[in-house]
Design an enzyme around this catalytic site. Structure first.
Site, short mmCIF file in Angstrom:
data_model
loop_
_atom_site.label_atom_id
_atom_site.label_comp_id
_atom_site.label_asym_id
_atom_site.label_seq_id
_atom_site.Cartn_x
_atom_site.Cartn_y
_atom_site.Cartn_z
N PRO A 23 0.89 -1.17 -0.11
CG PRO A 23 0.08 -1.16 2.11
CD PRO A 23 0.62 -1.93 1.18
CB CYS A 25 -0.13 7.66 1.09
SG CYS A 25 -0.88 6.92 2.45
CB ALA A 58 -3.21 4.26 4.55
CD GLN A 100 -2.39 0.16 4.87
OE1 GLN A 100 -2.29 1.20 4.39
NE2 GLN A 100 -1.44 -0.77 5.41
CE1 TYR A 177 -0.20 7.58 9.77
CE2 TYR A 177 0.80 5.72 8.98
CZ TYR A 177 0.59 7.17 8.80
OH TYR A 177 1.40 7.81 7.82
NE ARG A 225 2.41 -3.09 5.49
CZ ARG A 225 3.45 -2.35 4.68
NH1 ARG A 225 3.01 -0.95 4.69
NH2 ARG A 225 4.31 -2.73 4.12
CG LEU A 296 15.67 -0.55 1.59
CD1 LEU A 296 16.95 -0.29 2.56
CD2 LEU A 296 15.76 0.18 0.29
NE ARG A 319 11.25 2.62 -0.16
CZ ARG A 319 12.25 2.86 1.14
NH1 ARG A 319 13.06 3.80 1.14
NH2 ARG A 319 12.41 1.67 1.67
#
Ligand SMILES: Cc1cc2nc3c(=O)[nH]c(=O)nc-3n(C[C@H](O)[C@H](O)[C@H](O)COP(=O)(O)O)c2cc1C
Length: 369
Positions: A23, A25, A58, A100, A177, A225, A296, A319
């Site tokens: 997920p 944003c 999210a 999510q 969160y 998660r 990573l 990423r």
């Protein structure tokens, strides 16, 4: 030995391989928190790139639970119908679409990461205690009545997610969160039934998982998660994550997506390749529940090793798939496992690279614009 490109089945859903788009944003929602053409193009593209699942970012279960005013929401009918288009588009690309569900708590009412700072105009933020995250505003400490309403808010959004056509639901209990704020003793200073010891701090996550499981089909997987550690002494840790995962498994949760941090600005993280995989491995072994590893993981060989060595049941990429949506299709070639992942419309693009053993996907009919 399990291969990265072996399918994975959880309940009634089969993912074509063990690569997921994590997920992410996009801060690109319309004013009423509905998905836009950006989400459609972005997520369809990543589904066409060959991933087994694509998880929508999210998504706030309540307006005040959004991180920014341009984050997605799923609390009304208009949002539900836009999400239906999004879920359908992702599914046409071949990946299982998931969403999510989130509440940002004391980390809400911000601007997109590329702008930083508080949203203007913003809104009152909430948390387990009146304790701020770093230099953010101080939240209103939720009352027992307000806390008791939260599992239902998540369940209402989950019901909408099912109707919209998502194939799985993920509960966001990580990255500092709201649900993570309840889990960690660094942000939860309550001394009532939702604070104090491990059982008290875990209660909201468990009640929320229960409420979601009760409204989604038996055949639909539920993911949670979790940040396996706050990376701060005295914070939430891997041992508690394992213990909570065991309880979540008993409540019908099917997979834990293991990440870390985000709760306390004092965190110190050694950002090396695969840095969160040990957390995933600990949960998989300690709680005997399927896990996704993230963080990573950037090369096909790394991803394959994580799955083949039994450290995780699947890997999630964030990423790396922003840079390259075709990471999964290219990984299949690199690992010598030609899969039918390349869209036939792109055949010439791939073959012109040097007669690679490319297998073409079946082109799904797409609706007119
Ligand atoms: C642009 C961006 C947005 C993100 N948004 C979310 C999100 O909505 N929910 C979430 O749980 N993690 C979010 N993350 C964290 C990623 O899902 C992932 O855990 C993290 O980036 C590490 O994976 P990577 O090294 O493959 O990027 C986001 C990451 C990025 C780069």
């Amino acid at each position: 030995m399990t291969h990265l490109f072996d399918p994975l089945t959880l309940r009634g859903v089969t993912f074509r391989n063990r690569i997921g788009v994590a997920p992410m944003c996009q801060y690109s929602a319309a004013e009423d928190a509905r998905p836009t053409e950006w989400h459609l193009a972005h997520l369809l593209q990543r589904s066409l790139g060959g991933a087994g699942l694509v998880c929508v970012e999210a998504t706030g279960v309540l307006p005040e639970g959004r991180i920014t005013p341009t984050c997605l929401g799923l609390w009304n009918d208009a949002q539900e119908s836009s999400h239906a288009r999004l879920a359908q588009a992702i599914a046409r690309g071949g990946a299982v679409p998931g969403i999510q569900l989130a509440h940002a708590g004391r980390k809400a009412s911000r601007r997109p990461t590329w702008q930083r700072g508080p949203a203007e105009p913003g809104w009152e933020i909430v948390g387990p205690s009146a304790a701020a995250f770093g230099d953010y505003a101080t939240p209103h400490a939720l009352t027992p009545e307000e806390i008791e309403a939260l599992p239902k808010a998540f369940a209402d959004s989950a019901r909408r997610a099912v109707r919209a056509g998502y194939g799985f639901v993920e509960l966001h209990g990580a990255h500092g969160y709201l649900l993570h704020q309840f889990l960690s003793p660094l942000s939860n200073m309550r001394n009532d039934a939702w604070g104090g010891d491990f059982a008290g701090r875990s209660r909201l996550v468990l009640d929320t998982s229960d409420a979601i499981r009760a409204v989604i089909p038996d055949q639909m997987p539920l993911f949670v998660r979790l940040s396996h550690t706050d990376w701060v002494a005295g914070g939430w840790d891997t041992e508690e994550t394992v213990a909570l995962s065991r309880l979540l498994k008993a409540k019908g949760v099917d997979l834990i997506s293991v990440t870390s941090g985000g709760l306390d600005h004092r965190q110190k993280i050694d950002l090396v390749p695969l840095y969160q995989v040990p957390g995933a491995e600990a949960v998989r072994q300690g709680a005997e529940i399927p896990v996704a590893a993230v963080g990573l993981i950037t090369t096909p060989e790394e991803a394959q090793a994580v799955v083949a060595e039994g450290r995780a049941d699947m890997v999630l990429l964030a990423r790396a798939v922003l840079r390259n949506p075709y990471w999964p299709a290219q990984a299949a070639i690199a690992l010598g496992r030609p899969e039918a992942l390349v869209p036939p419309q792109y055949d010439r693009g791939w073959n012109d690279w040097g007669k690679l053993p490319v297998e073409l996907a079946v082109a799904e009919p797409m609706p007119a614009l």
